[in-house]
Scaffold this active site. Structure first.
Site, PDB file in Angstrom:
ATOM      1  N   GLU A  14     -35.241  25.110  42.059  1.00 24.00           N
ATOM      2  CA  GLU A  14     -33.470  24.218  42.403  1.00 24.00           C
ATOM      3  C   GLU A  14     -32.743  24.369  41.394  1.00 24.00           C
ATOM      4  O   GLU A  14     -32.973  23.851  40.323  1.00 24.00           O
ATOM      5  CB  GLU A  14     -34.231  22.763  43.009  1.00 24.00           C
ATOM      6  CG  GLU A  14     -33.661  21.499  43.268  1.00 24.00           C
ATOM      7  CD  GLU A  14     -32.222  22.425  44.660  1.00 24.00           C
ATOM      8  OE1 GLU A  14     -32.846  22.513  45.389  1.00 24.00           O
ATOM      9  OE2 GLU A  14     -31.358  21.937  44.064  1.00 24.00           O
ATOM     10  N   ASP A  21     -35.330  28.788  51.248  1.00 25.76           N
ATOM     11  CA  ASP A  21     -34.573  27.972  51.994  1.00 25.76           C
ATOM     12  C   ASP A  21     -33.249  27.094  52.433  1.00 25.76           C
ATOM     13  O   ASP A  21     -32.953  26.433  51.142  1.00 25.76           O
ATOM     14  CB  ASP A  21     -35.448  26.714  52.203  1.00 25.76           C
ATOM     15  CG  ASP A  21     -35.396  25.316  53.235  1.00 25.76           C
ATOM     16  OD1 ASP A  21     -35.044  26.271  54.226  1.00 25.76           O
ATOM     17  OD2 ASP A  21     -35.871  24.832  53.280  1.00 25.76           O
ATOM     18  N   CYS A  63     -31.082  25.103  58.031  1.00 26.49           N
ATOM     19  CA  CYS A  63     -31.893  24.047  59.191  1.00 26.49           C
ATOM     20  C   CYS A  63     -30.696  24.075  60.170  1.00 26.49           C
ATOM     21  O   CYS A  63     -29.548  23.253  59.926  1.00 26.49           O
ATOM     22  CB  CYS A  63     -32.754  22.676  58.692  1.00 26.49           C
ATOM     23  SG  CYS A  63     -31.395  22.284  57.922  1.00 26.49           S
ATOM     24  N   ASP A 116     -30.177  28.664  38.540  1.00 24.90           N
ATOM     25  CA  ASP A 116     -29.120  28.362  40.166  1.00 24.90           C
ATOM     26  C   ASP A 116     -30.252  29.691  40.643  1.00 24.90           C
ATOM     27  O   ASP A 116     -30.155  31.152  39.518  1.00 24.90           O
ATOM     28  CB  ASP A 116     -27.924  29.111  39.335  1.00 24.90           C
ATOM     29  CG  ASP A 116     -26.562  30.178  40.261  1.00 24.90           C
ATOM     30  OD1 ASP A 116     -27.626  30.643  41.840  1.00 24.90           O
ATOM     31  OD2 ASP A 116     -26.028  30.004  40.379  1.00 24.90           O
ATOM     32  N   CYS A 123     -35.027  27.788  46.914  1.00 24.36           N
ATOM     33  CA  CYS A 123     -34.066  26.446  46.592  1.00 24.36           C
ATOM     34  C   CYS A 123     -34.950  24.899  47.080  1.00 24.36           C
ATOM     35  O   CYS A 123     -35.061  25.023  48.351  1.00 24.36           O
ATOM     36  CB  CYS A 123     -33.016  26.559  48.325  1.00 24.36           C
ATOM     37  SG  CYS A 123     -32.454  28.826  47.699  1.00 24.36           S
ATOM     38  N   ALA A 124     -35.637  24.613  46.361  1.00 26.07           N
ATOM     39  CA  ALA A 124     -36.808  23.687  46.554  1.00 26.07           C
ATOM     40  C   ALA A 124     -36.794  22.446  47.184  1.00 26.07           C
ATOM     41  O   ALA A 124     -36.973  21.674  47.749  1.00 26.07           O
ATOM     42  CB  ALA A 124     -37.721  24.356  45.869  1.00 26.07           C
ATOM     43  N   GLY A 125     -35.249  21.844  46.373  1.00 24.05           N
ATOM     44  CA  GLY A 125     -35.175  20.867  46.626  1.00 24.05           C
ATOM     45  C   GLY A 125     -34.231  19.791  47.879  1.00 24.05           C
ATOM     46  O   GLY A 125     -34.202  21.136  48.752  1.00 24.05           O
ATOM     47  N   PRO A 126     -35.110  18.847  48.469  1.00 26.62           N
ATOM     48  CA  PRO A 126     -36.324  17.611  47.304  1.00 26.62           C
ATOM     49  C   PRO A 126     -37.609  18.039  47.382  1.00 26.62           C
ATOM     50  O   PRO A 126     -38.327  17.403  46.784  1.00 26.62           O
ATOM     51  CB  PRO A 126     -36.340  17.292  48.279  1.00 26.62           C
ATOM     52  CG  PRO A 126     -35.282  17.365  49.702  1.00 26.62           C
ATOM     53  CD  PRO A 126     -35.258  18.158  49.337  1.00 26.62           C
ATOM     54  N   GLY A 127     -37.945  19.569  48.082  1.00 26.51           N
ATOM     55  CA  GLY A 127     -39.629  19.862  48.180  1.00 26.51           C
ATOM     56  C   GLY A 127     -40.170  19.792  49.177  1.00 26.51           C
ATOM     57  O   GLY A 127     -41.569  19.588  48.342  1.00 26.51           O
TER      58      GLY A 127
HETATM   59  C1  LIG Z   1     -31.853  22.915  52.577  1.00 22.97           C
HETATM   60  S1  LIG Z   1     -32.561  22.616  50.774  1.00 22.97           S
HETATM   61  C2  LIG Z   1     -33.948  23.121  50.769  1.00 22.97           C
HETATM   62  C3  LIG Z   1     -35.174  21.914  51.578  1.00 22.97           C
HETATM   63  C4  LIG Z   1     -36.186  21.870  50.286  1.00 22.97           C
HETATM   64  N1  LIG Z   1     -37.108  23.646  50.530  1.00 22.97           N
HETATM   65  C5  LIG Z   1     -36.712  20.791  51.023  1.00 22.97           C
HETATM   66  O1  LIG Z   1     -38.064  21.669  52.069  1.00 22.97           O
HETATM   67  O2  LIG Z   1     -37.117  19.978  51.000  1.00 22.97           O
HETATM   68  C6  LIG Z   1     -31.049  23.594  50.148  1.00 22.97           C
HETATM   69  C7  LIG Z   1     -31.340  23.584  48.144  1.00 22.97           C
HETATM   70  O3  LIG Z   1     -30.811  24.382  48.122  1.00 22.97           O
HETATM   71  C8  LIG Z   1     -30.231  24.638  46.958  1.00 22.97           C
HETATM   72  N2  LIG Z   1     -29.287  25.167  46.620  1.00 22.97           N
HETATM   73  C9  LIG Z   1     -28.026  24.925  46.445  1.00 22.97           C
HETATM   74  N3  LIG Z   1     -27.504  26.095  46.055  1.00 22.97           N
HETATM   75  C10 LIG Z   1     -28.574  26.569  45.259  1.00 22.97           C
HETATM   76  C11 LIG Z   1     -28.530  27.768  44.364  1.00 22.97           C
HETATM   77  N4  LIG Z   1     -27.439  28.734  44.616  1.00 22.97           N
HETATM   78  N5  LIG Z   1     -29.896  27.925  43.994  1.00 22.97           N
HETATM   79  C12 LIG Z   1     -30.542  27.190  44.099  1.00 22.97           C
HETATM   80  N6  LIG Z   1     -30.869  26.509  44.506  1.00 22.97           N
HETATM   81  C13 LIG Z   1     -29.528  25.943  44.916  1.00 22.97           C
HETATM   82  C14 LIG Z   1     -29.460  22.858  47.441  1.00 22.97           C
HETATM   83  O4  LIG Z   1     -29.811  21.807  46.364  1.00 22.97           O
HETATM   84  C15 LIG Z   1     -30.577  22.482  47.620  1.00 22.97           C
HETATM   85  O5  LIG Z   1     -31.413  21.581  47.089  1.00 22.97           O
END
Ligand SMILES: C[S@@+](CC[C@H](N)C(=O)[O-])C[C@H]1O[C@@H](n2cnc3c(N)ncnc32)[C@H](O)[C@@H]1O
Length: 475
Positions: free
Chosen positions: A308, A355, A408, A338, A283-287
């Site tokens: 992501e 994450d 978080c 996903d 779950c990398a966004g925003p990175g």
């Molecule tokens: C807590 S944020 C991650 C923050 C990131 N690791 C960082 O340090 O910048 C969670 C992320 O999971 C993504 N997300 C939500 N559902 C997801 C899924 N089913 N598969 C992958 N990513 C998902 C969200 O869009 C969001 O960008």
């Protein structure tokens, strides 16, 4: 966004019901703060994202920009306290006060009770804004209400409007520390009664900006500020604009809370026997964490796949993981998919980070509006997704490999309950003692033995939760 008006600009005489800006000298810094409140209220904008655009629109710099930032962020954060005070100063329920007028009353109250603005300046500038944005009658109303607010300081007001904490502890904390009652309940369950008030108070502080030096691309010595106590990569800035730091502008360093740096560090440092070549950030966004993970992976010749679900957020990951010459060292690829159905072969990764998307109730310092936008109903869907993502991560890691689950949020259903239920359901994976790995971080033992919980009031970080799973080795 309203057009800024030149000082002293005159217009024809307004009626009682029309905006009145005759001879009004509207202070642009306050007008900008009011615009931020409106964007957050109407468009559900993030305060931190909308502030720079509004500040630019009004041409604010230096102290004026800082004033707007504090006025908008502080007002939004302390809305729960201020609304209880305003309700005691008005002859009608706040639900009957026009939203634009209420925004004005809130920024006036923040100046009166929490900023060192003299009463006459706080009241007259706010009344002028309300007259200009609404009408003369609303200006008279704002004048009367704010005069009442100015009769006491913040502590006296809390004593007057909050209930006896021995009788209604949740309601007291909700008003005194400006959190919704359900959030107070969740945080009390997570941190316990003894530290609850320290945690709620820490949520109302403006956090200092923390930078991360991505190893191999920059060093802490290049960054201005004081080294972070627990992350070997971080620096806490004393002030100033992070974008003006060359290493940040060039993407070799970034803005990242120390707790998030510790998450990346915990995954990278988990002991591993055998192959250590391919890592996944599910779950990398925003990175942010992917940026640090890629740098750490590159140091030992490993590669990271950053996954992501949302394509737009995958684009943000790409920005973090790319420089002028293409993908930075340590990056195998950036994939928009996903994570519960991720297009990878099972058991292919050596280390996986989950994450997880969460309520974010551990990062309230950074997101002034988050406490008001989240709803208790959000929890159920998030917890189900968190479990699915963790199960998927365990499927994707090789026997003997590690999965770090992080949120978080310290909310028990997102931390203990997810981790315990997956731990109980998976015979092929087990929780490891991560707190023993982070020996230099004091008082960080989480709610399930072996897990880690960081706290703003104890560690100065966001309230990150972490749990380390290891996939059983093949017999
Ligand atoms: C807590 S944020 C991650 C923050 C990131 N690791 C960082 O340090 O910048 C969670 C992320 O999971 C993504 N997300 C939500 N559902 C997801 C899924 N089913 N598969 C992958 N990513 C998902 C969200 O869009 C969001 O960008």
């Amino acid at each position: 966004m309203a057009e800024p008006r030149s000082r002293g600009q005159r217009r024809g005489a307004p009626s009682q019901g029309a905006p009145d800006d005759r001879k009004l000298v509207l202070d642009p810094a306050r007008a900008a703060a009011l615009d931020v409140l409106k964007a957050v209220r109407v468009d559900r904008a993030y305060t931190n994202l909308v502030l720079p655009a509004v500040i630019k629109h009004y041409g604010l710099e230096g102290r004026d920009a800082a004033f707007t930032t504090e006025l908008a962020s502080g007002t939004i954060r302390r809305r729960g306290t201020y609304d209880a005070i305003l309700a005691a100063c008005t002859d009608r329920p706040l639900s009957k006060v026009e939203a634009k007028v209420l925004d004005g009353l809130r920024i006036g109250t923040h100046q009166l009770l929490s900023m060192r603005v003299p009463d006459h300046a706080a009241i007259s500038t706010t009344v002028d804004l309300v007259r200009a944005r609404v009408n003369t009658g609303a200006g008279h109303f704002a004048n009367a209400v704010l005069r009442s607010v100015s009769e006491h300081d913040l502590t006296e007001w809390i004593g007057r409007v909050a209930p006896d904490p021995r009788v209604s502890p949740t309601r007291f904390a909700a008003i005194a520390y400006s959190h919704p009652e359900w959030v107070v309940d969740e945080l009390r369950e997570a941190v316990g009664m003894v530290e609850l008030h320290d945690l709620l108070a820490a949520d109302n502080e403006n956090p200092l900006v923390t930078l991360v030096a991505r190893p191999g691309r920059s060093t802490r010595d290049e960054l201005p500020g004081t080294p972070t106590p627990y992350s070997p990569y971080g620096v806490v800035m004393d002030g100033g604009d992070p974008a003006s730091v060359p290493a940040v502008a060039e993407g070799r360093a970034g803005v990242q809370d120390e707790g998030s740096q510790l998450v990346a560090r915990a995954l990278a440092e988990a002991p591993l026997e055998g192959r250590d070549e391919l890592w996944l950030d599910l779950c990398a966004g925003p990175g942010g964490k992917a940026g640090l993970l890629a740098a750490l992976a590159a140091e030992r010749g490993a590669l990271v796949v950053a996954n992501e679900r949302l394509p737009g957020r995958a684009g943000l990951v790409r920005r973090t993981l790319t420089d002028a010459e293409g993908p930075v060292a340590g990056v195998a690829g950036i994939v928009a998919s996903d994570g519960t159905l991720a297009p990878y072969r099972p058991a292919v990764f050596d280390r996986v980070l989950v994450d997880a998307p969460c309520t974010g109730l551990g990062a309230l310092r950074r997101r002034p509006e988050a406490r008001w936008q989240r709803k208790p109903d959000d929890l159920l869907a998030l917890v189900m997704l968190q479990r699915q993502l963790l199960r998927s991560a365990i499927d994707l890691v090789r026997p003997g490999g590690v999965v770090l689950y992080a949120t978080c949020s310290p909310v028990i259903s997102e931390t203990s309950i997810v981790v315990s239920s997956v731990n109980g359901a998976r015979a092929d994976a087990a929780l490891e003692d991560l707190s023993a790995q982070l020996t230099d971080v004091p008082d960080c033992v989480g709610p399930v033995p072996g897990t880690v919980q960081l706290w703003p009031h104890r560690h100065g970080t966001d309230a990150m939760f972490m749990a380390l799973f290891r996939r059983a080795a093949l017999a």
